[in-house]
Design a protein around this motif. Structure first.
Motif, PDB file in Angstrom:
ATOM      1  N   ALA A 233       0.816  -1.209   0.000  1.00 35.95           N
ATOM      2  CA  ALA A 233       0.000   0.000   0.000  1.00 35.95           C
ATOM      3  C   ALA A 233       0.847   1.255   0.000  1.00 35.95           C
ATOM      4  CB  ALA A 233      -0.902  -0.002   1.234  1.00 35.95           C
ATOM      5  N   GLN A 234       0.378   2.284  -0.721  1.00 37.17           N
ATOM      6  CA  GLN A 234       0.990   3.592  -0.717  1.00 37.17           C
ATOM      7  C   GLN A 234      -0.111   4.637  -0.659  1.00 37.17           C
ATOM      8  OE1 GLN A 234       3.948   4.434  -3.613  1.00 37.17           O
ATOM      9  NE2 GLN A 234       4.727   2.345  -3.689  1.00 37.17           N
ATOM     10  N   THR A 235       0.194   5.751  -0.067  1.00 36.95           N
ATOM     11  CA  THR A 235      -0.768   6.839   0.019  1.00 36.95           C
ATOM     12  C   THR A 235      -0.171   8.070  -0.609  1.00 36.95           C
ATOM     13  OG1 THR A 235       0.083   7.460   2.184  1.00 36.95           O
ATOM     14  CG2 THR A 235      -1.797   5.953   2.146  1.00 36.95           C
ATOM     15  N   PHE A 236      -1.017   9.047  -0.851  1.00 39.43           N
ATOM     16  CA  PHE A 236      -0.548  10.301  -1.433  1.00 39.43           C
ATOM     17  C   PHE A 236       0.164  11.135  -0.391  1.00 39.43           C
ATOM     18  CE2 PHE A 236      -2.049  10.233  -5.641  1.00 39.43           C
ATOM     19  CZ  PHE A 236      -3.163   9.418  -5.630  1.00 39.43           C
ATOM     20  N   LEU A 237       1.111  11.956  -0.863  1.00 42.61           N
ATOM     21  CA  LEU A 237       1.811  12.815   0.064  1.00 42.61           C
ATOM     22  C   LEU A 237       0.895  13.943   0.519  1.00 42.61           C
ATOM     23  CD1 LEU A 237       4.200  15.203  -1.869  1.00 42.61           C
ATOM     24  CD2 LEU A 237       2.410  13.906  -2.989  1.00 42.61           C
ATOM     25  N   SER A 238       1.079  14.350   1.748  1.00 48.02           N
ATOM     26  CA  SER A 238       0.315  15.479   2.274  1.00 48.02           C
ATOM     27  C   SER A 238       0.967  16.773   1.828  1.00 48.02           C
ATOM     28  CB  SER A 238       0.291  15.415   3.810  1.00 48.02           C
ATOM     29  OG  SER A 238       1.598  15.598   4.317  1.00 48.02           O
ATOM     30  N   PRO A 239       0.261  17.893   1.903  1.00 45.86           N
ATOM     31  CA  PRO A 239       0.864  19.163   1.491  1.00 45.86           C
ATOM     32  C   PRO A 239       2.110  19.515   2.292  1.00 45.86           C
ATOM     33  CG  PRO A 239      -1.517  19.374   1.704  1.00 45.86           C
ATOM     34  CD  PRO A 239      -1.147  18.033   2.262  1.00 45.86           C
ATOM     35  N   GLU A 240       2.262  18.938   3.484  1.00 47.41           N
ATOM     36  CA  GLU A 240       3.412  19.276   4.308  1.00 47.41           C
ATOM     37  C   GLU A 240       4.634  18.418   3.988  1.00 47.41           C
ATOM     38  OE1 GLU A 240      -0.200  20.648   5.825  1.00 47.41           O
ATOM     39  OE2 GLU A 240       0.402  18.559   5.607  1.00 47.41           O
ATOM     40  N   THR A 241       4.477  17.413   3.145  1.00 46.94           N
ATOM     41  CA  THR A 241       5.594  16.523   2.853  1.00 46.94           C
ATOM     42  C   THR A 241       6.691  17.279   2.120  1.00 46.94           C
ATOM     43  OG1 THR A 241       4.066  14.676   2.653  1.00 46.94           O
ATOM     44  CG2 THR A 241       6.268  14.389   1.709  1.00 46.94           C
ATOM     45  N   PRO A 242       7.940  17.245   2.596  1.00 42.68           N
ATOM     46  CA  PRO A 242       9.022  17.961   1.906  1.00 42.68           C
ATOM     47  C   PRO A 242       9.394  17.260   0.622  1.00 42.68           C
ATOM     48  CG  PRO A 242       9.891  16.665   3.717  1.00 42.68           C
ATOM     49  CD  PRO A 242       8.398  16.551   3.796  1.00 42.68           C
ATOM     50  N   VAL A 322       5.475   9.382  -6.824  1.00 41.26           N
ATOM     51  CA  VAL A 322       4.148   8.917  -7.245  1.00 41.26           C
ATOM     52  C   VAL A 322       3.311  10.091  -7.739  1.00 41.26           C
ATOM     53  CG1 VAL A 322       1.993   7.896  -6.446  1.00 41.26           C
ATOM     54  CG2 VAL A 322       4.170   6.888  -5.760  1.00 41.26           C
ATOM     55  N   ALA A 323       3.324  11.187  -6.979  1.00 41.95           N
ATOM     56  CA  ALA A 323       2.546  12.361  -7.380  1.00 41.95           C
ATOM     57  C   ALA A 323       3.038  12.925  -8.704  1.00 41.95           C
ATOM     58  CB  ALA A 323       2.615  13.427  -6.286  1.00 41.95           C
ATOM     59  N   LEU A 324       4.367  12.908  -8.916  1.00 42.77           N
ATOM     60  CA  LEU A 324       4.932  13.396 -10.173  1.00 42.77           C
ATOM     61  C   LEU A 324       4.495  12.521 -11.338  1.00 42.77           C
ATOM     62  CD1 LEU A 324       6.871  15.429 -11.509  1.00 42.77           C
ATOM     63  CD2 LEU A 324       8.719  13.811 -11.078  1.00 42.77           C
ATOM     64  N   LEU A 325       4.466  11.218 -11.124  1.00 42.49           N
ATOM     65  CA  LEU A 325       3.986  10.298 -12.155  1.00 42.49           C
ATOM     66  C   LEU A 325       2.570  10.644 -12.581  1.00 42.49           C
ATOM     67  CD1 LEU A 325       3.884   7.560 -13.748  1.00 42.49           C
ATOM     68  CD2 LEU A 325       3.186   6.504 -11.600  1.00 42.49           C
ATOM     69  N   LEU A 326       1.684  10.905 -11.624  1.00 46.29           N
ATOM     70  CA  LEU A 326       0.293  11.195 -11.949  1.00 46.29           C
ATOM     71  C   LEU A 326       0.136  12.550 -12.626  1.00 46.29           C
ATOM     72  CD1 LEU A 326      -1.392   9.825  -8.707  1.00 46.29           C
ATOM     73  CD2 LEU A 326      -1.431   8.798 -10.984  1.00 46.29           C
ATOM     74  N   ARG A 327       0.849  13.562 -12.150  1.00 39.96           N
ATOM     75  CA  ARG A 327       0.723  14.887 -12.757  1.00 39.96           C
ATOM     76  C   ARG A 327       1.143  14.871 -14.219  1.00 39.96           C
ATOM     77  NH1 ARG A 327       2.883  16.946  -7.862  1.00 39.96           N
ATOM     78  NH2 ARG A 327       4.925  17.214  -8.857  1.00 39.96           N
ATOM     79  N   GLU A 349      -6.616   4.579  -5.974  1.00 43.37           N
ATOM     80  CA  GLU A 349      -7.216   4.021  -4.775  1.00 43.37           C
ATOM     81  C   GLU A 349      -6.247   4.090  -3.601  1.00 43.37           C
ATOM     82  OE1 GLU A 349      -8.504   0.116  -5.653  1.00 43.37           O
ATOM     83  OE2 GLU A 349      -9.890   0.723  -7.232  1.00 43.37           O
ATOM     84  N   ASP A 350      -6.789   4.322  -2.444  1.00 42.97           N
ATOM     85  CA  ASP A 350      -5.967   4.369  -1.233  1.00 42.97           C
ATOM     86  C   ASP A 350      -5.336   2.997  -0.967  1.00 42.97           C
ATOM     87  OD1 ASP A 350      -6.355   7.007  -0.642  1.00 42.97           O
ATOM     88  OD2 ASP A 350      -8.219   6.622   0.463  1.00 42.97           O
ATOM     89  N   ARG A 351      -4.229   3.018  -0.231  1.00 46.34           N
ATOM     90  CA  ARG A 351      -3.554   1.830   0.259  1.00 46.34           C
ATOM     91  C   ARG A 351      -3.059   0.925  -0.868  1.00 46.34           C
ATOM     92  NH1 ARG A 351      -4.019   1.482   5.429  1.00 46.34           N
ATOM     93  NH2 ARG A 351      -3.361  -0.701   5.451  1.00 46.34           N
ATOM     94  N   SER A 352      -2.751   1.517  -1.995  1.00 46.26           N
ATOM     95  CA  SER A 352      -2.175   0.752  -3.104  1.00 46.26           C
ATOM     96  C   SER A 352      -1.485   1.732  -4.047  1.00 46.26           C
ATOM     97  CB  SER A 352      -3.258  -0.029  -3.851  1.00 46.26           C
ATOM     98  OG  SER A 352      -4.308   0.813  -4.232  1.00 46.26           O
ATOM     99  N   ALA A 353      -0.635   1.220  -4.904  1.00 45.17           N
ATOM    100  CA  ALA A 353       0.151   2.076  -5.789  1.00 45.17           C
ATOM    101  C   ALA A 353      -0.715   2.601  -6.929  1.00 45.17           C
ATOM    102  CB  ALA A 353       1.328   1.287  -6.351  1.00 45.17           C
ATOM    103  N   PRO A 354      -0.802   3.918  -7.128  1.00 44.94           N
ATOM    104  CA  PRO A 354      -1.553   4.469  -8.259  1.00 44.94           C
ATOM    105  C   PRO A 354      -0.917   4.044  -9.584  1.00 44.94           C
ATOM    106  CG  PRO A 354      -1.111   6.149  -6.613  1.00 44.94           C
ATOM    107  CD  PRO A 354      -0.278   4.976  -6.258  1.00 44.94           C
ATOM    108  N   PHE A 355      -1.716   3.979 -10.632  1.00 42.07           N
ATOM    109  CA  PHE A 355      -1.157   3.659 -11.934  1.00 42.07           C
ATOM    110  C   PHE A 355      -1.916   4.397 -13.020  1.00 42.07           C
ATOM    111  CE2 PHE A 355      -4.222   0.084 -11.272  1.00 42.07           C
ATOM    112  CZ  PHE A 355      -5.052   0.298 -12.354  1.00 42.07           C
TER     113      PHE A 355
END
Length: 554
Positions: A233-242, A322-327, A349-355
């Protein structure tokens, strides 16, 4: 015997005069105009540097003289003529310290000076220096240098102040005092600029917070099938993530009309697919933190599944990657053109790798296809003719032309970001995972941005400016890749030296067996000034005309 002597005499007489002299800017002049420690040769041992001749150098307000150096290598008289054209004679006049007509000295280098005298008002003046060197009427070399001179009224006041200070016997201590005042002011100004840049960046970050964070509620009720190999599982980074400590560039696409976050959120909703409808069959490509799978997608209501390509992050990828991949993967969503590969769906989906999901019709990555052609032991599986290369280039050009009409700048046009099928049908793709799958094509220059340095236009290297003109430059490198079967451009140049290399007028050499007409198209793409580069509409016309000429003989 008489005939042989006559032929030798005619060859000597007909030999062009440009083989008999050097013409260049010395190090002091190059440092003054460009800030570089090098000589810039316009003619070196008889070879004319056509690229350098096209540059329009800016002459700062404080520069009152231009210096040129020439050297007669012929061992005999070389005649010259120098003419100066000024767009606004009322704002600028000039004088030469040599006569307008004369002879280049034999044996020694000579540096001559063109003095510039500004008028009483502010102006930017176009300046053209025309030099003609000749042995006789049939052997002439014409050189043309263009400059832009900046004239300011304050320039004369500053000069007068320097004269008065020198006449009054100002001490060295007084000069140091004024220099210290100037340094202090510059330091304060620099601090203010940094504070303003930080404020603007912080404000922009808050305004353009990643809209993908809002899409976490789109999770489907379907569960992920076991054995897909996507990872834990993976989740999205929060706005505070450096940001990650490694080099990771921001998205390589830029809309000329930035869309609001809500619209991007709606686009994600429209193409969200249920993960349980996707099966991963085999790995096509794999990088450090990303993978490309071949798979199948069973759409709702469809009888048979369709072949797809799946881009996803590996289990150890960071949330920022992950976020860069989606953008970057969603940049081409909503566009429809035969020259573009559209995104088919996305799963966040939450708790899994986006694709990301793409339609797959037997195509392959163009760079890998070209390399395979070059490395085949028994010759290329399908030898590419010049006609086929031009056809592939035309398809890519039409795809980018469509992007520009939609007010979208690609910013990473290259063979690695194209796909091609068995029929040599070419499509432009997004650049999601390109940095990971082709790390040799991207470099970090100490600015925490991984960029395709050797595909970038000069303005993109120096000021990170990306426009439709910078896409044209990259397309010229793509043409070079097609004709060389994906050789690495500028392989001998250090990435940190690329800007200097390009500013000195150097470009990629003409590939072996590349027709002059096709190389001329590449050269047009690499003009120093963005305004002098062709548009994609003009490129398509040039390539189409060349293709028509080729088909007449096939």
């Amino acid at each position: 015997m008489i005939l042989l002597k006559l032929l030798v005499f005619m060859f000597i007489i007909a030999k062009p005069c440009y083989g008999y002299f050097n013409f260049f800017l010395n190090k002091a002049e190059v440092r003054k105009l460009m800030g570089l420690q090098a000589e810039l040769f316009y003619v070196k041992e008889g070879v004319v540097n056509d690229y350098a001749m096209k540059f329009i150098l800016q002459v700062p307000a404080q520069t009152q003289e231009l210096h040129f150096t020439w050297e007669n290598l012929a061992g005999k008289s070389l005649q010259y003529q120098v003419l100066v054209d000024i767009s606004t004679p009322a704002a600028l006049t000039s004088t030469l310290d040599i006569s307008e007509n004369g002879e280049i000295p034999v044996g020694n280098k000579q540096t001559w000076t063109l003095s510039l005298h500004c008028g009483p008002y502010d102006a930017e003046i176009d300046l053209t220096i025309r030099v003609k060197v000749f042995l006789n009427r049939r052997n002439e070399t014409h050189l043309e240098f263009r400059r832009k001179k900046i004239c300011l009224k304050a320039e004369k006041i500053h000069h007068l102040e320097e004269v008065l200070v020198a006449a009054s016997g100002t001490t060295t201590g007084g000069q140091i005092f004024y220099a210290a005042i100037g340094c202090a002011c510059a330091f304060i100004a620099a601090i203010l600029v940094v504070i303003a840049a930080y404020y603007v960046r912080d404000k922009k970050t808050r305004r353009h917070r990643d809209p993908l964070q809002e899409s976490r509620a789109l999770s489907s009720a379907c569960s992920v099938e076991r054995g897909t190999g996507i990872g834990p599982a993976q989740t999205f980074l929060s706005p505070e993530t450096p940001p990650p400590p490694s080099c990771a560039s921001a998205t390589s696409y830029r809309r000329l009309d930035d869309r609001p976050s809500r619209e991007l959120h709606e686009r994600i909703q429209e193409i969200t697919v249920q993960r349980c409808r996707v099966r991963l069959l085999s790995i096509e490509m794999e990088g450090t933190f990303g993978r490309v799978y071949r798979g199948s997608y069973h759409e709702e209501g469809a009888i048979t599944p369709r072949d797809v390509l799946v881009k996803t992050a590996a289990e150890h990828a960071s949330q920022a990657q992950v976020a860069l991949l989606l953008r970057e993967g969603l940049a081409l969503y909503g566009l429809s053109h035969p020259g573009l590969l559209p995104v088919l769906g996305v799963s966040i989906e939450d708790r899994s790798a986006p694709f990301l999901l793409y339609p797959h019709t037997n195509y392959r990555n163009m760079k890998r296809f070209l390399i395979r052609c070059k490395q085949s032991c028994e010759g290329p599986p399908r030898a590419l003719t010049t006609q086929e290369v031009v056809e592939m280039a035309l398809q890519a050009a039409r795809g980018v032309q469509y992007l520009h009409r939609k007010r979208l700048v690609h910013r990473d046009i290259a063979a690695r970001n194209c796909v091609v099928d068995d029929n040599l049908t070419v499509q432009i793709t997004d650049n999601a995972l390109a940095r990971d799958l082709f790390p040799q094509d991207y470099h970090c220059l100490g600015d925490n941005e991984n960029r395709p340095i050797k595909w970038l236009a000069i303005e993109s290297l120096l000021s990170k400016t990306f426009t439709t003109s910078s896409d044209v430059w990259a397309f010229g490198v793509l043409l070079w890749e097609l004709t060389t079967l994906a050789q690495q451009p500028y392989v001998e140049v250090d990435p940190f030296e690329m800007a200097t290399y390009l500013r000195n007028g150097y470009r990629l050499a003409q590939p072996i067996n590349c027709p002059d007409e096709l190389f001329a198209v590449m050269a047009y793409c690499w003009a120093m000034s963005p305004d002098e580069r062709p548009t994609f509409s003009q490129l398509i016309v040039c390539l189409q005309e060349f293709h028509t000429q080729l088909t007449r003989y096939v």
